[in-house]
Design a protein around this motif. Structure first.
Motif, PDB file in Angstrom:
ATOM      1  N   THR A 225      33.084  39.898  61.345  1.00  0.00           N
ATOM      2  CA  THR A 225      33.853  38.698  61.019  1.00  0.00           C
ATOM      3  C   THR A 225      33.373  37.494  61.816  1.00  0.00           C
ATOM      4  O   THR A 225      33.221  36.393  61.277  1.00  0.00           O
ATOM      5  CB  THR A 225      35.345  38.950  61.271  1.00  0.00           C
ATOM      6  OG1 THR A 225      35.793  39.954  60.353  1.00  0.00           O
ATOM      7  CG2 THR A 225      36.172  37.690  61.075  1.00  0.00           C
ATOM      8  N   MET A 226      33.105  37.687  63.096  1.00  0.00           N
ATOM      9  CA  MET A 226      32.638  36.553  63.889  1.00  0.00           C
ATOM     10  C   MET A 226      31.314  36.019  63.357  1.00  0.00           C
ATOM     11  O   MET A 226      31.119  34.797  63.268  1.00  0.00           O
ATOM     12  CB  MET A 226      32.477  36.945  65.354  1.00  0.00           C
ATOM     13  CG  MET A 226      32.093  35.759  66.236  1.00  0.00           C
ATOM     14  SD  MET A 226      31.546  36.232  67.861  1.00  0.00           S
ATOM     15  CE  MET A 226      32.161  34.850  68.812  1.00  0.00           C
ATOM     16  N   ASP A 227      30.399  36.913  63.011  1.00  0.00           N
ATOM     17  CA  ASP A 227      29.117  36.458  62.477  1.00  0.00           C
ATOM     18  C   ASP A 227      29.306  35.647  61.205  1.00  0.00           C
ATOM     19  O   ASP A 227      28.680  34.596  61.018  1.00  0.00           O
ATOM     20  CB  ASP A 227      28.217  37.659  62.184  1.00  0.00           C
ATOM     21  CG  ASP A 227      27.678  38.324  63.436  1.00  0.00           C
ATOM     22  OD1 ASP A 227      28.038  37.880  64.542  1.00  0.00           O
ATOM     23  OD2 ASP A 227      26.910  39.296  63.304  1.00  0.00           O
ATOM     24  N   ASN A 228      30.165  36.125  60.327  1.00  0.00           N
ATOM     25  CA  ASN A 228      30.414  35.403  59.077  1.00  0.00           C
ATOM     26  C   ASN A 228      30.993  34.023  59.355  1.00  0.00           C
ATOM     27  O   ASN A 228      30.609  33.030  58.714  1.00  0.00           O
ATOM     28  CB  ASN A 228      31.374  36.197  58.186  1.00  0.00           C
ATOM     29  CG  ASN A 228      30.866  37.591  57.881  1.00  0.00           C
ATOM     30  OD1 ASN A 228      29.657  37.840  57.866  1.00  0.00           O
ATOM     31  ND2 ASN A 228      31.784  38.521  57.642  1.00  0.00           N
ATOM     32  N   GLN A 229      31.923  33.943  60.311  1.00  0.00           N
ATOM     33  CA  GLN A 229      32.515  32.656  60.670  1.00  0.00           C
ATOM     34  C   GLN A 229      31.473  31.719  61.271  1.00  0.00           C
ATOM     35  O   GLN A 229      31.447  30.517  60.970  1.00  0.00           O
ATOM     36  CB  GLN A 229      33.658  32.879  61.660  1.00  0.00           C
ATOM     37  CG  GLN A 229      34.850  33.634  61.101  1.00  0.00           C
ATOM     38  CD  GLN A 229      35.810  34.106  62.190  1.00  0.00           C
ATOM     39  OE1 GLN A 229      35.441  34.186  63.367  1.00  0.00           O
ATOM     40  NE2 GLN A 229      37.028  34.417  61.810  1.00  0.00           N
TER      41      GLN A 229
END
Length: 825
Positions: A529-533
């Motif tokens: 999720t952090m990477d996508n954000q």
């Protein structure tokens, strides 16, 4: 005669104590103590960006532990290993086949925990050594007092020996680029001391000239790099009365009325790939001007230069009798008592540390700012960019210190050069990238092996600081200068994204959710999720920057297509914001990193008004993760709870952080040392900066389409005043409140344009100010948040939307340079 002496001594003692207490009552911006520092975590920090020192304040043997920002182990060179691309492809294949343990094993094999003989995992920041001032007979001192006045950036030590009052003042001069120690006594001819130097560096020597003490040394070797930073420290006393003599390795001051000691340090470092400087000439170059200036003028120039930054923001949360107690006592009593003044002091102490460790033209603040007494400090005191370096600069814009962001921006330019090597060699991608650590030499390869190090997102996070600086300042010239850095980061992810098989989303693989696991010993993953954000922000920022600069529209169109194929955020079966692409979260996970909440803070992708389901899910995730943790983690959580509009929970995290740190050398207990430095433990400076930005977020926010006034005010601060906080779009906010409601609000517009304000109590406009009810989207370009995709919500979830307190949203048409005033109703 004896009774008369005792009476005189008693009256002197009472007067001394009264003056000390009056000083504290009059100036709440002082850390003060009734005893000298027994260890490094009790010593007081000073710095001018380039130089730093810890001042211990021992009467008989004063110690100044010295740092110069470019004294690092090793030599120029990157740490990118070749021949790993096929292995990276293999990890990707295993991840997409669901063979996660095998993927982690392969990652560990390709990037072993210990650096290969031909590479390294970064160099440590190192100490120069110690200046020691020995005062014979002063071990029996009485009436001891020491302080750090963060309104002037001066450390003072005062005590009495045989009826004579001795005073020391120490500061790291911003304009003169030297450290200055002033020695005075209440009786002429009373100052006698010996000056010596030592260093833990393996290669060093101490020698004297007739009026100068010189320490020469070379930084240490580490991994496969030889230590090649040469340094010199020059110590020059200027004596008033008395005599100055020398031995082979010491200087002796005898019978002086006053003395001023100047400390100048230079190295051969020019930049991350050039060590051709002359350390002796550099150290010597600062001294003539410094010595030519009389001490009162030198101190006044330093204080004026420092206060040019510090005085931009003031914070008053109220004061109690606790302000009269030593700072270490206040810290011990904070959780159980009522001491709002300590919270305000702690807020300003973070600003003090940033001013002292990150001046324009210097290196950025590292994991310990610029203060380190070791050759092998914890985590090498490097730049850890999976949260910690970014935290250091969270206060820069909002607390009115934008120039102090410059060292980070300068480092980003260098990383955009060295990062092309890691992007190409490891991922066969254009643009630039880095992993979760760098150092003075601007390394960008993997650090700490295939688990911690398998995170190619460091550049993605760091570049957010470029965009945020633009949003706060509106500086088009700055945006044009740094657009190539933004574009290079976006270009890397445009090439490196991989199509995952289940939904055909484009994801970063391999990567991880920093330092966390979803299976025992398994962290390497795809599409966290952090990477996508982060990729969402990188692409969005590049698209908007290209439009503002009227350039690269075909590239921006490509990014728009890629943006639409990123995974949406997801709400999992436990009503949580998922940390991974799959619903793997465990409600009992108390990991210190809360990486998937990046979209809540410091990003602006999760709004209680625009996407309440994600807002509620983020809150659930934070509740599951718990409060007590490492110091920096609790600092991050202050910001997160402020963004969740829960001032009382944010305050609880501040109270947890403002609890005395133990004596443990390691662990995840958090807390604060007696000198107010943050404990992981051990010391990391990011927790200080995180709490400072968190307190600002509790009082003013500007990320969600409007300037939100007192969005997360805790019950513990019913009355207060803050001046000088900055909102996006260049608005400077002064406000006062009582009983939780705004009594005075002043907004100064630096850039003009529509100012949208969210209030939680009604105000009346004064003068030419005119508030109109807000309608539609804020037209101010600095408040245009990119729309995220609707979240995917698990069928097992029973998410409840948040119940938000009523608020009033108004628009105010502003002109650049104008000030608008409002009063509470």
């Amino acid at each position: 005669m004896i009774l008369s002496r005792r009476r005189t001594y008693l009256l002197a003692l009472i007067a001394f104590l009264c003056i000390s207490l009056q000083t504290q009552a009059q100036n709440p911006m002082v850390l003060w103590y009734a005893k000298p520092a027994a260890n490094w975590n009790e010593a007081l920090p000073i710095g001018n960006g380039r130089l730093a020192a810890m001042v211990f304040g021992q009467p008989g043997r004063e110690q100044l532990q010295l740092n110069e920002e470019t004294v690092w182990a090793g030599e120029p060179g990157n740490n990118v290993v070749s021949g790993v691309y096929e292995g990276v492809q293999g990890i990707r294949k295993l991840l997409f086949e669901g063979k996660y343990k095998e993927a982690q094993d392969l990652s560990n094999k390709i990037f072993p925990r210990k650096a290969a003989p031909t590479s390294n995992y970064g160099m440590p920041y190192q100490t120069v050594g110690n200046l020691l001032l020995t005062f014979p007979g002063h071990e029996t001192a009485t009436n001891y007092y020491r302080d750090l006045d963060i309104q002037q950036a001066v450390v003072k030590v005062r005590y009495q020996v045989k009826g004579i009052t001795y005073t020391r003042e120490t500061f790291a001069s911003l304009p003169d680029q030297v450290i200055v120690v002033r020695l005075t006594a209440s009786k002429p001819g009373s100052i006698t001391c010996r000056l010596g130097l030592n260093s833990p560096q393996l290669i060093h020597r101490v020698q004297t000239e007739p009026t100068k003490l010189v320490l020469t040394g070379v930084s240490g070797s580490h991994d496969n790099k030889a230590g090649k930073v040469k340094f010199q420290a020059h110590i020059v006393p200027k004596v008033e009365g008395g005599t100055l003599t020398s031995t082979d390795s010491t200087l002796q001051i005898t019978g002086a009325t006053a003395a001023t000691v100047y400390i100048s340090i230079g190295t051969n470092f020019k930049n991350y790939h050039d060590l051709s400087g002359d350390e002796s000439a550099k150290a010597g170059s600062y001294l003539p001007a410094a010595l030519a200036r009389a001490y009162p003028a030198a101190k006044a120039a330093h204080v004026a230069s420092y206060r040019r930054y510090f005085d931009r923001v003031s914070l008053n949360l109220g004061s109690t009798e606790a302000v009269k107690k030593p700072t270490d006592v206040r810290l011990a009593e904070f959780a159980a008592g009522h001491d709002p003044g300590l919270a305000a002091l702690y807020f300003q102490f973070g600003r003090y540390l940033l001013i002292c460790s990150s001046q324009p033209g210097t290196q950025p603040a590292n994991l310990q700012g610029k203060w380190n007494d070791k050759l092998a400090p914890p985590w090498d005191s490097k730049y850890t960019v999976n949260i910690n370096t970014e935290m250091n600069y969270w206060p820069a814009e909002v607390t009115n210190l934008p120039e102090l962001h410059q060292p980070l921006f300068s480092m980003l330019k260098a990383l955009a050069e060295t990062g092309r090597e890691s992007a190409s060699a490891i991922y066969h991608a254009r643009g630039w990238n880095m992993h979760h650590n760098t150092d003075l030499w601007r390394i960008t390869g993997n650090v700490d092996g295939g688990f911690y190090g398998m995170w190619p997102m460091g550049g993605a996070w760091l570049t957010q600081h470029l965009w945020q600086h633009y949003l706060f300042t509106g500086n088009h010239a700055f945006l044009r200068e740094y657009y190539p850095v933004l574009k290079g980061a976006a270009l890397f992810y445009a090439d490196a994204l991989q199509e995952e098989p289940s939904h055909k989303w484009l994801v970063v693989a391999p990567s991880m959710s920093p330092e966390n696991t979803y299976q025992s010993g398994v962290g390497v993953s795809a599409g966290t999720t952090m990477d996508n954000q982060l990729v969402f922000d990188v692409f969005t920022n590049a698209i908007r920057a290209a439009a503002i600069l009227n350039t690269d529209q075909p590239f921006a169109d490509t990014l728009r297509c890629l943006l639409n194929r990123l995974p949406p955020m997801q709400v999992g079966q436990h009503n949580q914001l998922q940390e991974w692409l799959q619903d793997w979260d465990k409600p009992d996970d108390k990991h210190r990193h809360v990486s998937h909440l990046y979209g809540l803070y410091p990003s602006q992708q999760i709004s209680p008004y625009a996407n309440p389901e994600l807002f509620a899910a983020a809150q659930n995730s934070l509740v599951y993760r718990g409060d007590k943790s490492t110091g920096w983690s609790m600092g991050w959580k202050v910001n997160l709870w402020a963004r969740l509009l829960d001032g009382n929970r944010a305050y609880k995290l501040i109270a947890d952080q403002l609890s005395p740190a133990g004596t443990e050398a390691s662990g995840q207990n958090g807390g604060t040392y007696p000198n107010l430095l943050d404990a992981h433990p051990p010391f990391q400076i990011d927790g200080n900066f995180g709490c400072t930005s968190g307190i600002a977020e509790m009082l003013v926010q500007s990320h969600d389409g409007a300037i939100d006034i007192l969005p997360a005010l805790p019950d513990a601060w019913p009355t207060g005043e803050v001046k000088g906080l900055v909102a996006r779009g260049g608005y400077v906010v002064d406000l006062a409140w009582a009983k939780g409601k705004v009594t005075h609000l002043q907004i100064t517009s630096r850039l003009g344009g529509n100012c949208r304000v969210r209030l939680h109590s009604q105000v009346a406009a004064g003068g030419k100010a005119k508030l109109t009810p807000a309608r539609g989207t804020n037209p101010n370009p600095f408040y245009q948040n990119a729309a995220i995709q609707p979240p995917l919500i698990s069928a097992k979830a029973t998410i409840k939307k948040p119940v938000l307190a009523p608020s009033f949203v108004y628009d105010l048409n502003t002109k650049a340079g104008a000030t608008y005033t409002f009063s509470g109703k």
